[in-house]
Enzyme design. Structure first.
Site, short mmCIF file in Angstrom:
data_model
loop_
_atom_site.label_atom_id
_atom_site.label_comp_id
_atom_site.label_asym_id
_atom_site.label_seq_id
_atom_site.Cartn_x
_atom_site.Cartn_y
_atom_site.Cartn_z
CB THR A 195 18.86 5.50 -44.11
OG1 THR A 195 18.16 4.38 -43.84
CG2 THR A 195 19.90 5.65 -43.04
CG ASP A 198 18.50 -1.61 -42.16
OD1 ASP A 198 19.61 -1.11 -42.16
OD2 ASP A 198 17.61 -1.31 -41.46
CD GLU A 228 11.76 1.35 -40.71
OE1 GLU A 228 10.89 1.18 -40.03
OE2 GLU A 228 13.03 2.00 -39.86
#
Ligand SMILES: *[C@@H]1O[C@H](CO)[C@@H](O)[C@H](O)[C@H]1NC(C)=O
Ligand SMILES: *[C@@H]1O[C@H](CO)[C@@H](O)[C@H](O)[C@H]1NC(C)=O
Length: 624
Positions: A587, A328, A500
């Site tokens: 992230t 990812d 997410e």
């Protein structure tokens, strides 16, 4: 006022002294550590050095002969070759735009959930990595360096819980990063997790507050993590093993996640910008070299496999390519590096990102076969997308696997952000469809929450053609009658408090200004609270497909406070709070200030700005 405060402080000091005499008897040492009580003005955040100085004391056994990569100079200096400016990211919300009552109410509900979780952490797990939200004790999961505390720092700041922020920041600046030494016998740490959570958390807390001690702590940790690059080919292993590091025995792995080495760039680069330490930038620059050199030689040219051989550039041969778990943030960081570096950026980040996204569009994206009555807020049939997997078979045939993953839900935000930055609105449209896809999947389960991994019946043909016709026969043959149409299976029914899906809604809201995305976020938030709340805080659950009460797994990872609640809070906040034109989020949702030398204000933007969606409400649009 001043006198008042001073007297109050004196009184408090006197009281505190008196109490410490009464209370701090030896027996108090048995009980778990308690957070200090916040008093009056914020305490001065002091830096307490670790007992080992990584920068001056850790020997490099495989030093670099010379630096190959240097931070780009500011675009106006004579040595620089500025690249094209990046496009402004955010929708042009009119100046003075304020959230309405409803949005304020929603934002407050998010803050309450955060305060509840934070209070429980303080009371039951202070300085631990995580709180067990059912049994109420602390867990050590990431080296024992207070992962939740560090991860929550910037959210405390953003939610304007400043006194709590200073309390936590003071504690963070006392952490002793001296693993592998006599003082701390931790044998190894996870390089990726420690970088995105601890290093990212400290940097963002510094970037927001300007408290220098936080930068000093970050720099110290950066020194520890830099030792991971001390391998013969200067590519880092997954585990930073301190005994091996001491003897020069670290080696890059032969089958390790591509997201691992691929998502260190943002943190190391920001730390290099703040400290001027070029070795940090050089270290990750070499990782980017590796990915650049291997991008066109993989079995699915343009993408990297989920596990790569960091020693010879080869890949694992399971032939599966995905933007979900293991891979990812490698993709996410390519466009975010461009955002962070601004005008002086090497051009390769955009090239590599676009190269990969072209393949994602070609082989991974799919539409679920929705029923006709699945309509959006304007009454049209929903046109949503998911990013599945591509499986490359012998002979090179590529199979599209229509699997959805919660971890893959960040892809909407990634397409949106990259598309806007690089001035290609087609990617932005894909981003919105992906973000809406995950929001739809939340609503498809009785709890209103999406599971970790599931499979859908896809439409045939090209996803660019819009929604397809629901095929009842196909559903009867392939579908799972216990699930909503068109689900085929749920491979992992858990929900782990992951961020997410809301991350993508937040980014797409800031990019498009569409209020419907806030409504989708509110539905998600209410469902998440309802199905995960415990007496103390919030917990991962075992099955999102149950009717009635959910089973709690007694786990609350630090990203709940770092990411999930931060994104929910920000989507209901005034859009200039953490504007995506000034910040880029790592992230783990830690905001880093975008290099101001590369930041282009709307006024001096030389090209046509991206098309503006309809202006907000009835207010007159203001020409930038
Ligand atoms: C919003 O809140 C203010 C103050 O609480 C109130 O006066 C106003 O009527 C509210 N507006 C709406 C549209 O509910
Ligand atoms: C990989 O292929 C793309 C598209 O053909 C090209 O633009 C890029 O330069 C290539 N990268 C390398 C390292 O050769």
């Amino acid at each position: 006022m001043l006198l008042d405060r001073r007297m109050r402080r004196l009184l408090l000091v006197a009281l505190a002294l008196a109490f410490s005499f009464l209370l701090l008897k030896p027996s108090a040492r048995q009980s778990p550590p308690q957070p200090p009580v916040y008093q009056d003005d914020h305490p001065i955040v002091r830096f307490h050095p670790s007992s080992f100085d990584w920068w001056s004391s850790a020997k490099q056994h495989h030093p670099v002969p010379s630096l190959k990569h240097k931070l780009p100079p500011p675009p106006n200096s004579h040595s620089s070759v500025p690249t094209k400016p990046l496009h402004p990211v955010q929708f042009f919300f009119p100046p003075g735009y304020k959230p309405n009552n409803l949005t304020r109410h929603r934002r407050n509900a998010v803050k309450q959930a955060f305060v509840k979780s934070w209070t429980a952490y303080k009371r039951h797990a202070w300085l631990s990595d995580e709180l067990a939200p059912v049994s109420g004790h602390g867990k050590t999961t990431f080296g024992g360096w207070s992962a939740t505390l560090i991860d929550a720092l910037d959210t405390l700041w953003i939610m304007d819980l400043k006194s709590e922020f200073y309390l936590a920041a003071s504690a963070a600046c006392r952490i002793d990063f001296s693993s592998g030494t006599a003082k701390d016998t931790t044998s190894s740490v996870n390089l990726f997790e420690t970088t995105i959570r601890h290093l990212g958390g400290l940097i963002a807390a510094y970037d927001l507050s300007g408290e220098f001690a936080l930068l000093e702590k970050a720099a110290e940790l950066g020194g520890m993590l830099y030792t991971a690059f001390d391998t013969p080919n200067r590519l880092p292993p997954f585990w930073l093993d301190f005994q091996k590091a001491k003897k020069g025995g670290l080696r890059a792995g032969v089958e390790e996640p591509s997201a691992m080495a691929g998502s260190l760039t943002l943190e190391f680069t920001r730390l290099a910008q703040l400290t001027g330490e070029q070795r940090l930038y050089d270290a990750v620059g070499r990782v980017v070299d590796f990915f650049e050199e291997t991008q066109n030689g993989t079995r699915l040219r343009g993408m990297w496999p989920r596990r790569v051989n960091y020693q010879d550039g080869g890949a694992d041969e399971d032939g599966v390519f995905s933007v979900g778990g293991l891979a990812d943030s490698l993709y996410e960081y390519l466009s975010k590096m461009a955002a962070l570096l601004g005008r002086g950026r090497p051009e390769r980040f955009e090239r590599m990102w676009k190269g990969a996204m072209g393949v994602v569009e070609e082989y991974l994206l799919f539409r679920p076969m929705l029923e006709e009555d699945e309509v959006n807020e304007v009454g049209e049939q929903k046109d949503v997308l998911f990013a599945g997997e591509a499986r490359v078979h012998e002979g090179g045939k590529v199979e599209r696997v229509p699997e959805g993953q919660h971890l893959g839900c960040f892809a909407g935000g990634m397409f949106g952000l990259g598309g806007r930055l690089f001035g290609d609105e087609e990617y932005v449209k894909v981003g919105e469809k992906l973000a809406r896809g995950c929001a739809w999947a939340y609503g498809a389960f009785p709890t209103g929450v999406m599971p970790e991994i599931f499979e859908l019946i896809p439409c045939e043909g090209d996803w660019r053609d819009g929604p397809c016709k629901f095929d009842e026969d196909k559903w009867r043959k392939e579908g799972n009658k216990k699930l909503k149409k068109p689900f085929k299976s749920v491979r992992d029914a858990k929900y782990l408090l992951r961020p997410e899906a809301i991350e993508s809604l937040f980014i797409m809201f800031r990019i498009t200004g569409k209020k419907e995305l806030q409504d989708l976020a509110w539905d998600m938030f209410q469902s998440v609270v309802k199905s995960t709340e415990t007496e103390l805080a919030f917990s991962a659950i075992s099955d999102v497909a149950v009717q009635g009460p959910t089973k709690k797994l007694d786990s609350m990872e630090s990203f709940w406070l770092a990411e999930t609640l931060k994104y929910f809070y920000l989507i209901f906040s005034p859009p200039d709070l953490i504007s995506l034109d000034e910040w880029v989020l790592n992230t783990e949702a830690h905001p880093f200030r975008r290099d101001s030398s590369g930041f282009i204000t709307r006024g001096d933007f030389p090209e046509a700005p991206p098309p503006r969606p309809k202006p907000w409400k009835k207010k007159k649009p203001v020409v930038p």
